[in-house]
Design a protein around this motif. Sequence first.
Motif, PDB file in Angstrom:
ATOM      1  N   GLU A  44     -11.637   4.259   5.553  1.00 16.03           N
ATOM      2  CA  GLU A  44     -13.075   4.536   5.602  1.00 16.03           C
ATOM      3  C   GLU A  44     -13.507   5.363   4.387  1.00 16.03           C
ATOM      4  O   GLU A  44     -14.592   5.143   3.827  1.00 16.03           O
ATOM      5  CB  GLU A  44     -13.411   5.267   6.896  1.00 16.03           C
ATOM      6  N   LYS A  45     -12.665   6.288   3.984  1.00 12.61           N
ATOM      7  CA  LYS A  45     -12.974   7.088   2.796  1.00 12.61           C
ATOM      8  C   LYS A  45     -13.017   6.204   1.557  1.00 12.61           C
ATOM      9  O   LYS A  45     -13.888   6.375   0.689  1.00 12.61           O
ATOM     10  CB  LYS A  45     -11.937   8.197   2.615  1.00 12.61           C
ATOM     11  N   ILE A  49     -16.090   5.602  -1.169  1.00  9.91           N
ATOM     12  CA  ILE A  49     -15.962   5.653  -2.635  1.00  9.91           C
ATOM     13  C   ILE A  49     -16.562   4.392  -3.245  1.00  9.91           C
ATOM     14  O   ILE A  49     -17.336   4.452  -4.209  1.00  9.91           O
ATOM     15  CB  ILE A  49     -14.482   5.806  -3.037  1.00  9.91           C
ATOM     16  N   PHE A  50     -16.200   3.238  -2.682  1.00 10.53           N
ATOM     17  CA  PHE A  50     -16.749   1.981  -3.190  1.00 10.53           C
ATOM     18  C   PHE A  50     -18.271   1.952  -3.093  1.00 10.53           C
ATOM     19  O   PHE A  50     -18.957   1.516  -4.022  1.00 10.53           O
ATOM     20  CB  PHE A  50     -16.156   0.799  -2.415  1.00 10.53           C
ATOM     21  N   GLU A 184      -4.223  12.282  -3.511  1.00  9.17           N
ATOM     22  CA  GLU A 184      -5.202  11.328  -4.048  1.00  9.17           C
ATOM     23  C   GLU A 184      -5.271  11.391  -5.575  1.00  9.17           C
ATOM     24  O   GLU A 184      -6.349  11.413  -6.174  1.00  9.17           O
ATOM     25  CB  GLU A 184      -6.588  11.557  -3.435  1.00  9.17           C
ATOM     26  N   VAL A 185      -4.104  11.403  -6.206  1.00  7.82           N
ATOM     27  CA  VAL A 185      -4.069  11.473  -7.667  1.00  7.82           C
ATOM     28  C   VAL A 185      -4.730  10.237  -8.262  1.00  7.82           C
ATOM     29  O   VAL A 185      -4.722   9.149  -7.675  1.00  7.82           O
ATOM     30  CB  VAL A 185      -2.628  11.601  -8.197  1.00  7.82           C
ATOM     31  N   MET A 242      -4.277   3.225   1.865  1.00  8.31           N
ATOM     32  CA  MET A 242      -3.729   2.258   2.817  1.00  8.31           C
ATOM     33  C   MET A 242      -2.201   2.257   2.718  1.00  8.31           C
ATOM     34  O   MET A 242      -1.640   2.578   1.663  1.00  8.31           O
ATOM     35  CB  MET A 242      -4.287   0.860   2.558  1.00  8.31           C
ATOM     36  N   ARG A 243      -1.556   1.919   3.821  1.00  6.34           N
ATOM     37  CA  ARG A 243      -0.091   1.924   3.864  1.00  6.34           C
ATOM     38  C   ARG A 243       0.440   0.790   2.980  1.00  6.34           C
ATOM     39  O   ARG A 243       0.272  -0.374   3.291  1.00  6.34           O
ATOM     40  CB  ARG A 243       0.399   1.740   5.301  1.00  6.34           C
TER      41      ARG A 243
END
Length: 418
Positions: A44-45, A49-50, A184-185, A242-243
């Motif tokens: 969802e995050k 961003i998108f 979140e690099v 995402m995994r």
Amino acid sequence: MNYCRRCLYPENHPLNIVLDEKGICSGCRVHEEKAIIDWEPRKEKLGRIFDSYRSTSGKSYDCIIPVSGARDSYFIVHTVKNVYGMNPLLVTYNKHYNTDLGIRNLANLRIVFDCDIMTLTVNPETVKKITRATIRKAGSIYWHCLAGQTVYPVQVAVKFKIPLIIWGAHQGIDQVGMFSHLDEVEMTRKYRKEHDLMGIEADDLINEFDNIIEQDVIQFRYPDDKEIERIGVRGIYLNNYMRWDTKAQHEQMLGLYNYETAPQTGTFDRYNDVDCFNYSDVHDYIKYVKHGYGKITDHASREIRFGRISRDEGVELVKEYGITQPRNLPQFLEWIGITENSFHYLIDQHRNKKIWHRNEKWDWERIDGTQLRKETPDSFAIACTDKGLDFRITVPKKKSPDNKYILIGKGYVQSENL
């Protein structure tokens, strides 16, 4: 030599892997996050961003996606365009070592997703000069590929004022656990230089010995920081949201988009890097010379972490696929214009002397104590829940006529009957 007691990575990994007090590497520890992170909020995050970069008019590109004829290109474009509804501009750097299969996969990708694509093809003679220089300086035939693949998207972002670049997996996270997924690099000039480019920037190659002038390296120059800040360019990695499981992702995409897979020289993986003659062959041989392990270690370690094979099975795979001599070396030598003796002389300058020594016959051999071994304590092992390696081999859409590199190929996919 110490190795991770769970996967197969040695302590001399070039991305500075760390072994903890139990002998488990940082890559395995960060991989554990994939099982405990709640990925739905992170997806969802990513959507938020998108949304912040989505064109309000619907007439402009929303983002840039670097692609190739292999790796995770189909999954990335599918996710960004079909799942999140973005309008991406695809960009690709021509690596010059292209296989016919890779050219077809790239053409098919452009067509099935109905995307515009921009390609950077540097003058072949310039690429050869640069490659001769990077073999000598760093023992690398792949510097120009890594430099081009990581700089061209940024150049396009600055030129066309498209600030968001979407990458797949950050190698420092997914392979060696340099960062947590939660960090979140994002893409940085510093990481590119120190790790992707082995500390060598384009301008460092300018010299009279290799006959490289400023004009030769312009295409590999990273844009100025002021230009990047003016546009607000940022590069995000999907594996933070995402995994990430490249094998599972490929198998999902193969069912949707009918691209091609193929066996490779130094690994059981049939999905990644099939677009390049050299990545899992000549380049992989050089990696083995420099660091004592090759792509088979990368791929087996990945499968161990996902519980698809045991560590002992991974050790056997390393023995089975370990490269002694690259199959595609003759065509590389013909392309670059040097002899095999010259090639081995240059590469041998970069051998890790902690791993290799000359024996009484003056042949290179591993030093005792640097070999990978079995005997993983059960307390460190991952239970195999999906045992075995089943990589799908597709029927080739066309038989390649020879093993020559393809500089420019068709932008469309021919009928399988032609």
